[in-house]
Design a protein around this motif. Structure first.
Motif, PDB file in Angstrom:
ATOM      1  N   PRO A   1      -2.481   6.380   2.528  1.00 37.00           N
ATOM      2  CA  PRO A   1      -3.083   5.041   2.524  1.00 37.00           C
ATOM      3  C   PRO A   1      -3.029   4.433   1.121  1.00 37.00           C
ATOM      4  N   ARG A   2      -2.689   3.142   1.050  1.00 27.55           N
ATOM      5  CA  ARG A   2      -2.617   2.465  -0.260  1.00 27.55           C
ATOM      6  C   ARG A   2      -3.992   1.850  -0.549  1.00 27.55           C
ATOM      7  N   ASN A   3      -4.340   1.893  -1.808  1.00 26.19           N
ATOM      8  CA  ASN A   3      -5.506   1.116  -2.262  1.00 26.19           C
ATOM      9  C   ASN A   3      -6.833   1.485  -1.580  1.00 26.19           C
TER      10      ASN A   3
ATOM     11  N   SER B   1      -4.739  -0.789   5.292  1.00 27.29           N
ATOM     12  CA  SER B   1      -3.925  -0.372   4.147  1.00 27.29           C
ATOM     13  C   SER B   1      -2.798  -1.380   3.907  1.00 27.29           C
ATOM     14  N   LEU B   2      -2.128  -1.765   4.989  1.00 24.41           N
ATOM     15  CA  LEU B   2      -1.026  -2.727   4.893  1.00 24.41           C
ATOM     16  C   LEU B   2      -1.516  -4.070   4.334  1.00 24.41           C
TER      17      LEU B   2
ATOM     18  N   ASP C   1       2.902   6.691   8.055  1.00 17.78           N
ATOM     19  CA  ASP C   1       3.050   6.629   6.599  1.00 17.78           C
ATOM     20  C   ASP C   1       1.776   6.089   5.941  1.00 17.78           C
ATOM     21  N   HIS C   2       1.233   4.988   6.493  1.00 20.73           N
ATOM     22  CA  HIS C   2       0.009   4.408   5.908  1.00 20.73           C
ATOM     23  C   HIS C   2      -1.188   5.316   6.123  1.00 20.73           C
ATOM     24  N   TYR C   3      -1.177   6.032   7.248  1.00 18.62           N
ATOM     25  CA  TYR C   3      -2.294   6.921   7.560  1.00 18.62           C
ATOM     26  C   TYR C   3      -2.288   8.118   6.608  1.00 18.62           C
TER      27      TYR C   3
ATOM     28  N   VAL D   1      -1.748  -8.641   0.402  1.00 17.83           N
ATOM     29  CA  VAL D   1      -2.484  -9.728  -0.255  1.00 17.83           C
ATOM     30  C   VAL D   1      -2.332  -9.720  -1.771  1.00 17.83           C
ATOM     31  N   LYS D   2      -1.996  -8.570  -2.328  1.00 12.88           N
ATOM     32  CA  LYS D   2      -1.870  -8.498  -3.789  1.00 12.88           C
ATOM     33  C   LYS D   2      -0.777  -9.430  -4.279  1.00 12.88           C
ATOM     34  N   GLY D   3      -1.120 -10.257  -5.273  1.00  9.86           N
ATOM     35  CA  GLY D   3      -0.150 -11.182  -5.839  1.00  9.86           C
ATOM     36  C   GLY D   3      -0.124 -12.522  -5.111  1.00  9.86           C
ATOM     37  N   ARG D   4      -0.808 -12.600  -3.985  1.00  8.93           N
ATOM     38  CA  ARG D   4      -0.864 -13.888  -3.282  1.00  8.93           C
ATOM     39  C   ARG D   4      -2.107 -14.665  -3.723  1.00  8.93           C
TER      40      ARG D   4
END
Lengths: 202, 128
Positions: B14-16, B71-72, B9-11, B77-80
Motif C-alpha cells: 500500500p502507498r502512503n 491507496s490508489l 499490488d496495492h494491498y 491526488v498528489k501533485g493535483r
C-alpha cells in the motif's frame, strides 16, 4: 393458503384437515415462523426450544418414504426455520431485522446508506490502531482489558437499542445509526478476539 | 473471487499509509464508513498555499479492494490541485483496479473519502 393436498383453506405449516406438510408461507416473518412475539426482548432458551420443536416436526427422517412434494416442502420448511433462528438468536441481527421489517436496512448501499458521524469513525480508527499497536509484555493484559471495555459498551448500546425497538420508537434514523455503530464495535471485538490465540501458549 | 493484479499490488504494497497532523491548517481529513461491510477509511491531504496537494495519507480497515482504492487515490491526488482532485470519480478507480461489480462500493467509498478530505480542508481555510 389452501392445502396443496386436500384443498382445505387456511393451512399453516401442516394442513389441519389432512395433516400434509405445506410449503413455507412467504408472508411469515422470522418471528411468526417460530411462533414467538415480534420483540427484541427474547429468552434465548425459549427461542431455541421453539425452533427445535418445529424442526422436529419437519425432520427429513419423517419424510424419507414420503412422496416428492412432501419431501421438498418439509425440506423448505426446515430451511426457513433455520434461516429464522440464525437471524433471531443473534441480538444484533435481531435488532437489524426488526428495523428491516420497518423498512430500514442498516446495510444499505448507495442512496439509503446509513451515515456515521466523523467523530464515531475517528473513534473506530483509533480503536483499531490501538489494537494493531498492542505489543510488549503487557499486550495480553491490555488486549483483555480493551476487549472487556468494548464489549461492555457494545452490550450497553445494544440494550438501549432493544428498549427503543420494543417501545415502538419512531426515530428509525437514530436506531439505524445505533445498529450501524454496533456493527463497527462488533468488528473491533472480533479483531480483539482473533489475535488472542498463540500468545497464550507460546 | 479473484482480485486483479493491481488490487493485489496495492494491498501488498500500500502507498502512503499513515497519518498527517490533523490540526495543521493545511491538512484536510476525510473519514468515511460503509456500514454494509464495516469498512472505515481515513484519507488526509496536505495542501500548499497554491492549492496543490503535496502529500496524501490513508488508513483503511476493510477488504483488499477498499485498501487498494484508497491507496490508489492517494497516489492520484498528489501533485493535483484540490479542484482537479475533485474530478476523480469512483468509475476511474474501479476501472483502473478492475474491481468486480460487488466491490464497486469500495471505490465509491474512496471517492467519498477524498471529497470529505477536501471539504474539511476548505472549511478550515474558510473556502467552503
Amino acid at each position: 393458503m389452501n392445502c396443496w393436498e386436500c384443498g382445505a383453506p387456511g393451512a399453516a405449516m401442516f394442513c389441519e384437515g389432512c395433516e400434509a406438510v405445506q410449503p413455507p408461507d412467504p408472508r411469515l416473518d422470522h418471528f411468526a415462523r417460530l411462533g414467538v412475539e415480534p420483540r427484541f426482548d427474547q429468552d434465548p432458551d425459549a427461542l431455541s426450544a421453539a425452533h427445535r420443536a418445529l424442526q422436529r416436526r419437519v425432520h427429513p427422517d419423517r419424510y424419507a418414504s414420503a412422496g416428492d412434494r412432501p419431501r421438498r416442502f418439509s425440506m423448505a420448511q426446515a430451511t426457513a426455520l433455520n434461516d429464522a433462528i440464525r437471524v433471531l438468536r443473534d441480538p444484533l441481527r435481531r435488532a437489524e431485522y426488526m428495523l428491516h421489517l420497518r423498512g430500514r436496512d442498516v446495510g444499505a448501499e448507495g442512496e439509503g446508506r446509513v451515515q456515521l458521524s466523523p467523530a464515531f469513525l475517528m473513534e473506530i480508527i483509533e480503536l483499531r490502531e490501538a489494537v494493531d499497536e498492542l505489543d510488549g509484555p503487557d499486550a495480553h493484559t491490555e488486549r483483555s482489558r480493551m476487549a472487556r471495555e468494548v464489549a461492555a459498551r457494545f452490550e450497553g448500546m445494544l440494550t438501549a437499542l432493544g428498549r427503543r425497538l420494543d417501545a415502538g420508537d419512531d426515530d428509525l434514523d437514530a436506531m439505524a445509526q445505533l445498529a450501524a455503530q454496533l456493527r463497527y464495535l462488533r468488528r473491533v471485538i472480533d479483531e480483539l478476539q482473533v489475535d488472542d490465540g498463540p500468545g497464550d501458549w507460546t | 473471487m479473484a482480485y486483479s493484479d493491481k488490487v493485489i499490488d496495492h494491498y501488498e504494497n500500500p502507498r502512503n499509509v499513515g497519518s498527517l497532523d490533523k490540526s495543521d491548517a493545511n491538512v484536510g481529513t476525510g473519514l468515511v464508513g460503509a456500514p454494509a461491510c464495516g469498512d472505515v477509511m481515513r484519507l488526509q491531504i496536505r495542501v500548499t498555499d497554491d492549492g496543490v496537494i503535496e502529500d496524501a495519507r490513508f488508513k483503511t480497515y476493510g477488504c483488499g479492494s477498499a485498501i487498494a482504492s484508497s491507496s490508489l487515490v492517494t497516489e492520484w491526488v498528489k501533485g493535483r490541485t484540490v479542484d482537479e482532485a475533485l474530478t476523480i470519480k469512483n468509475n476511474d478507480i474501479a476501472q483502473h483496479l478492475a474491481l468486480p461489480p460487488v466491490k464497486i462500493h469500495c471505490s465509491v467509498l474512496a471517492e467519498d473519502a477524498i471529497r470529505a478530505a477536501i471539504e474539511d480542508y476548505k472549511r478550515k481555510k474558510g473556502l467552503g
